[in-house]
Design a protein around this motif. Structure first.
Motif, short mmCIF file in Angstrom:
data_model
loop_
_atom_site.label_atom_id
_atom_site.label_comp_id
_atom_site.label_asym_id
_atom_site.label_seq_id
_atom_site.Cartn_x
_atom_site.Cartn_y
_atom_site.Cartn_z
N GLU A 118 0.84 -1.21 0.00
CA GLU A 118 0.00 0.00 0.00
C GLU A 118 0.87 1.26 0.00
N LEU A 121 2.35 1.77 -3.37
CA LEU A 121 1.31 2.30 -4.27
C LEU A 121 1.10 3.79 -4.02
N ILE A 122 1.01 4.17 -2.75
CA ILE A 122 0.80 5.58 -2.41
C ILE A 122 1.96 6.43 -2.93
N ASN A 124 3.87 5.80 -5.41
CA ASN A 124 3.80 5.85 -6.87
C ASN A 124 2.71 6.79 -7.37
N LEU A 125 1.55 6.73 -6.72
CA LEU A 125 0.45 7.63 -7.10
C LEU A 125 0.82 9.08 -6.84
N ARG A 126 1.53 9.31 -5.72
CA ARG A 126 1.95 10.66 -5.37
C ARG A 126 2.93 11.19 -6.40
N ASN A 128 3.02 10.31 -9.53
CA ASN A 128 2.21 10.64 -10.72
C ASN A 128 1.56 12.00 -10.59
N ASP A 129 1.00 12.26 -9.41
CA ASP A 129 0.38 13.57 -9.14
C ASP A 129 1.39 14.69 -9.35
N GLN A 133 0.90 17.54 -12.15
CA GLN A 133 0.37 18.81 -11.66
C GLN A 133 1.41 19.89 -11.44
N PHE B 48 -8.62 14.83 -11.55
CA PHE B 48 -8.41 16.06 -10.80
C PHE B 48 -8.59 17.23 -11.75
N LYS B 51 -4.57 23.29 -12.83
CA LYS B 51 -4.51 24.74 -12.52
C LYS B 51 -5.26 25.56 -13.57
N LYS B 56 -8.34 16.22 -15.63
CA LYS B 56 -7.32 15.25 -16.08
C LYS B 56 -7.68 13.91 -15.45
N MET B 70 -6.21 5.77 -2.67
CA MET B 70 -5.48 4.97 -1.67
C MET B 70 -4.84 5.83 -0.59
N GLU B 71 -4.21 6.94 -0.96
CA GLU B 71 -3.54 7.76 0.06
C GLU B 71 -4.55 8.33 1.05
N ILE B 74 -6.01 5.39 3.26
CA ILE B 74 -5.08 4.79 4.23
C ILE B 74 -4.62 5.82 5.26
N LYS B 75 -4.28 7.02 4.78
CA LYS B 75 -3.69 8.02 5.69
C LYS B 75 -4.71 9.00 6.25
N THR B 80 -6.90 14.44 -3.24
CA THR B 80 -6.55 15.43 -4.27
C THR B 80 -7.38 15.19 -5.53
N GLN B 81 -8.19 14.13 -5.52
CA GLN B 81 -8.91 13.77 -6.74
C GLN B 81 -10.40 13.52 -6.46
N MET B 120 -2.91 -3.38 -7.80
CA MET B 120 -3.10 -1.95 -8.06
C MET B 120 -1.75 -1.29 -8.37
N ASN B 124 -0.48 0.44 -11.86
CA ASN B 124 -0.01 1.82 -11.87
C ASN B 124 1.39 1.94 -12.47
#
Lengths: 178, 178
Positions: A118, A121-122, A124-126, A128-129, A133, B48, B51, B56, B70-71, B74-75, B80-81, B120, B124
């Motif tokens: 997990e 994954l987090i 990796n997703l972060r 990507n963000d 962005q 998301f 700017k 996107k 996931m973020e 979990i956290k 953000t999306q 997942m 990704n």
């Protein structure tokens, strides 16, 4: 999450240790990734070679990080990427088979590696963000805020490759930010 | 991995079900994502707002896929999306607390969600590979080969947003490939 002595002992019996010299490969493109690596001390990078023959860095890992090529490790398919020591690196590593034995022996290991997956994954997703962005200046600020240890230990040109900015522009940014 | 009747019964007691109308939000930006969703029937997308005010799209999920932020899940941090129904969608969903109770009740659920998290992550990482290594034509071919069901059910302009190509070019590619 805590482990008692007998659980830690069981874990260590399934792990092996090895030191990789600077530039030595933990994994080569086209091979099946047999191990999940835990960095005791060192720096490694994951990268692939582009169609134009350039290296593109996709991940760094330093002390206390796990690193593997997850798809190759789980699905036993040839890896599309290399994993290479950036500096001399001492690692613990565990095979897929030993990991499965650990899961069966004690579900706490299943829990540990669920949480590790997990977190991977987090991360990796972060990433990507960040790439979708942020402009390159913000990517660099984000990188030094979130991963300050990496800046000290990873060569600048590799950080530039990872952040998809030129080494010259990275050098400019370092002057502005630090 | 198989579950017996009592295990499936336990799982269902922790799950809730809901139908979202087309365009209804499962999750809004800035909210904490309280649930992991399993699509029984439907299509949802994660996206998301850039700017510049554009949407996107970062992920689609259809029947039999799990989807969450996931973020945030979990956290317990603000997402953000957005997650939004592309068509009317019936889902099962489980809270973080109920999931933790399942893990404690039976380690097979820890195993199941370890495997889901790994899959997942693999999906990704594979997406990252595709975006770094392929041009837009190859990205489209890869998408229709690996996810043929999505092409039938997701509007073209959304696929174009996801693949980072213009709707006009996507329309060209469809003529060439199909």
């Amino acid at each position: 999450m805590t482990f008692d002595d007998s659980e830690i002992d069981l874990f260590y019996r399934k792990l092996e240790t090895r030191t990789f010299k600077k530039k030595e490969f933990l994994l080569e493109e086209g091979s099946i990734c047999k191990f999940n690596y835990f960095i005791i001390k060192g720096v490694v990078r994951s990268f692939f070679i582009t169609k134009n023959g350039h290296e593109k860095i996709t991940q760094f890992a330093i002390d206390n990080w796990w690193v593997t090529n997850m798809e190759s490790f789980i699905k036993k398919t040839p890896s599309t990427q290399y994993i290479q020591a950036v500096e001399a690196s001492t690692v613990l590593y565990i095979s897929r088979e030993n990991l499965e034995e650990l899961y069966v022996a004690n579900p706490k290991f299943e829990r540990l590696f669920r949480i590790i997956a997990e977190n991977m994954l987090i991360a990796n997703l972060r990433k990507n963000d960040v790439f979708l962005q942020m402009n390159s200046k913000d990517r660099y600020s984000d990188f030094i805020n979130k991963l300050p240890d990496f800046i000290q230990r990873v060569p600048q040109y590799m950080i530039a490759s990872y952040l998809e900015i030129t080494p010259e522009y990275l050098s400019e940014l370092r002057k502005q930010v630090t």
